[in-house]
Scaffold this motif. Structure first.
Motif, PDB file in Angstrom:
ATOM      1  N   ASN A 139      42.041  40.981  41.741  1.00 45.72           N
ATOM      2  CA  ASN A 139      42.222  40.156  42.754  1.00 45.72           C
ATOM      3  C   ASN A 139      42.126  40.955  43.973  1.00 45.72           C
ATOM      4  O   ASN A 139      41.901  40.148  44.979  1.00 45.72           O
ATOM      5  N   TYR A 142      38.746  40.951  45.385  1.00 45.97           N
ATOM      6  CA  TYR A 142      38.175  39.741  45.919  1.00 45.97           C
ATOM      7  C   TYR A 142      38.610  39.673  47.671  1.00 45.97           C
ATOM      8  O   TYR A 142      37.622  39.310  48.274  1.00 45.97           O
ATOM      9  N   ARG A 175      44.942  38.618  47.040  1.00 49.42           N
ATOM     10  CA  ARG A 175      43.602  38.336  47.662  1.00 49.42           C
ATOM     11  C   ARG A 175      44.026  38.274  49.201  1.00 49.42           C
ATOM     12  O   ARG A 175      43.175  38.869  49.978  1.00 49.42           O
ATOM     13  N   GLN A 224      39.822  31.067  49.362  1.00 49.75           N
ATOM     14  CA  GLN A 224      39.994  31.705  48.158  1.00 49.75           C
ATOM     15  C   GLN A 224      39.841  31.130  46.630  1.00 49.75           C
ATOM     16  O   GLN A 224      40.115  31.877  45.530  1.00 49.75           O
ATOM     17  N   ASN A 257      35.717  32.204  46.487  1.00 46.73           N
ATOM     18  CA  ASN A 257      36.092  32.955  45.284  1.00 46.73           C
ATOM     19  C   ASN A 257      35.749  32.028  44.057  1.00 46.73           C
ATOM     20  O   ASN A 257      36.387  30.913  44.273  1.00 46.73           O
ATOM     21  N   VAL A 276      32.402  35.306  45.269  1.00 47.16           N
ATOM     22  CA  VAL A 276      32.996  36.443  44.190  1.00 47.16           C
ATOM     23  C   VAL A 276      32.827  35.652  42.856  1.00 47.16           C
ATOM     24  O   VAL A 276      33.709  34.834  42.714  1.00 47.16           O
ATOM     25  N   GLN A 278      34.379  35.010  39.742  1.00 47.76           N
ATOM     26  CA  GLN A 278      35.317  35.015  38.541  1.00 47.76           C
ATOM     27  C   GLN A 278      34.637  34.551  37.163  1.00 47.76           C
ATOM     28  O   GLN A 278      34.100  33.664  37.089  1.00 47.76           O
TER      29      GLN A 278
END
Length: 345
Positions: A139, A142, A175, A224, A257, A276, A278
């Motif tokens: 993380n 990230y 993050r 986030q 994210n 990003v 996950q």
């Protein structure tokens, strides 16, 4: 027993019976034999976690796991504790969970350890207490990737709003800390407005509304968690006519994210610029794999795996399998290998 590589074929092994059968207490979601394995879903108000939830029964079936009917703690630590107690009383031999408050789960983990019920945590790592394995991406990466993307797009100058996840969560802290450190070191000309949100879309939208009123020249946003922030953010920007092409001086560069399909669609439309991804699919796949392995008495050591990840020891008694999480932009948003392009197909 040292297991650094575990091919996908390992995931379809049948669980050892461990003295349990389909007659063990508690409802089951699959008809497979073996020790009952429980999964608590962390919330239902996030597109990311709803995607993860869809993968759980699929991989349980593929792996021959006796999956108990999943519970959902709805982002409430008290519900998670209660669900865990219920699943334990119903015969769970291993529990997969994703505690959103990573500090408050310690007592429950201690209780489960005393009962010899292994725990696998997904996406979050408990601040205290032992677990069999943490299945998580890096993380801090990230925050680093988001910082570098915005820093380059803004040419090292501008104003950015950051929707921080809950700082009671290791994910929110990782993050936020990585993003702040990167910005201070690499892009000191960018002003960052860090807004606490507790992972709530309404709080993020309200904070953005306030900041835009104070600073109409904001030209970057770091979300986030696209699963909860994407829709309200786009709604607000659309109401202010700020969803314009990157070539327009009014364009607000947005990096997120999660890697949900909705974010990919927004990237294709030019509404946001990057996310990003996950690995919701791999979270489900390997969480169940490790839960099954724990019941089977297997152990693991730090090192490289055969699925492009690394197991690291984060502290005594806690290993973390750090799965890959790529940055997705318009250049690679149609990559069929991304789970956000596979789910539902």
């Amino acid at each position: 027993m040292r297991l650094l590589g575990f091919a996908g074929a390992a995931l379809v092994l049948t669980l050892a019976a461990c003295g349990s059968t389909n007659d063990s207490p508690g409802a089951t979601a699959s008809g497979a034999g073996g020790a009952p394995i429980a999964v608590d879903l962390p919330r239902a108000d996030s597109d990311f976690w709803n995607s993860y939830a869809k993968y759980i029964p699929q991989y349980a079936k593929d792996s021959g796991i006796n999956l108990m009917t999943p519970t959902n703690s709805q982002n409430d630590i008290a519900k998670l504790v209660a669900n865990t107690q219920a699943l334990t009383s119903q015969g769970a031999k291993a529990i997969v969970m994703a505690p959103q408050d990573t500090g408050a789960i310690a007592t429950t983990l201690t209780t489960l350890e005393q009962k010899k019920i292994p725990v696998v945590t997904v996406d979050t790592r408990p601040d205290k207490g032992k677990v069999f394995m943490v299945v998580r991406a890096d993380n801090r990466a990230y925050g680093q990737k988001a910082c570098e993307f915005l820093g380059e797009k803004l040419g090292g100058k501008g104003k950015v709003v950051e929707f921080q996840g809950s700082l009671s969560s290791v994910n929110g802290r990782d993050r936020s800390e990585a993003f702040a450190e990167c910005m201070q070191k690499k892009y000191p000309g960018i002003t960052v407005f860090a807004e606490p949100t507790e992972w709530e879309g309404a709080k993020a939208s309200a904070a953005l509304q306030t900041r835009l009123a104070q600073h109409p020249d904001i030209n970057g946003i770091y979300m986030q968690a696209g699963g909860v922030f994407l829709a309200p953010t786009l709604q607000l920007l659309r109401s202010k006519n700020l969803i314009v092409p990157p070539s327009d001086p009014k364009h607000v560069f947005i990096v997120s994210n999660d890697g949900i399909p909705q974010e990919f669609d927004a990237i294709r439309k030019g509404e946001i610029d990057a996310t990003v991804s996950q690995p919701a699919d791999l979270y489900a796949k390997y969480a169940l794999f490790y839960a099954k392995s724990a019941v089977d008495g297997k152990t693991f050591q730090p090192g490289k795996t055969d699925h492009d990840s690394t197991i690291v020891q984060v502290r005594d008694g806690v290993l973390e399998d750090q799965l890959p999480a790529p940055l997705v932009t318009k250049a690679n948003v149609d990559d069929t290998a991304l789970w956000g392009n596979q789910i539902g197909k």
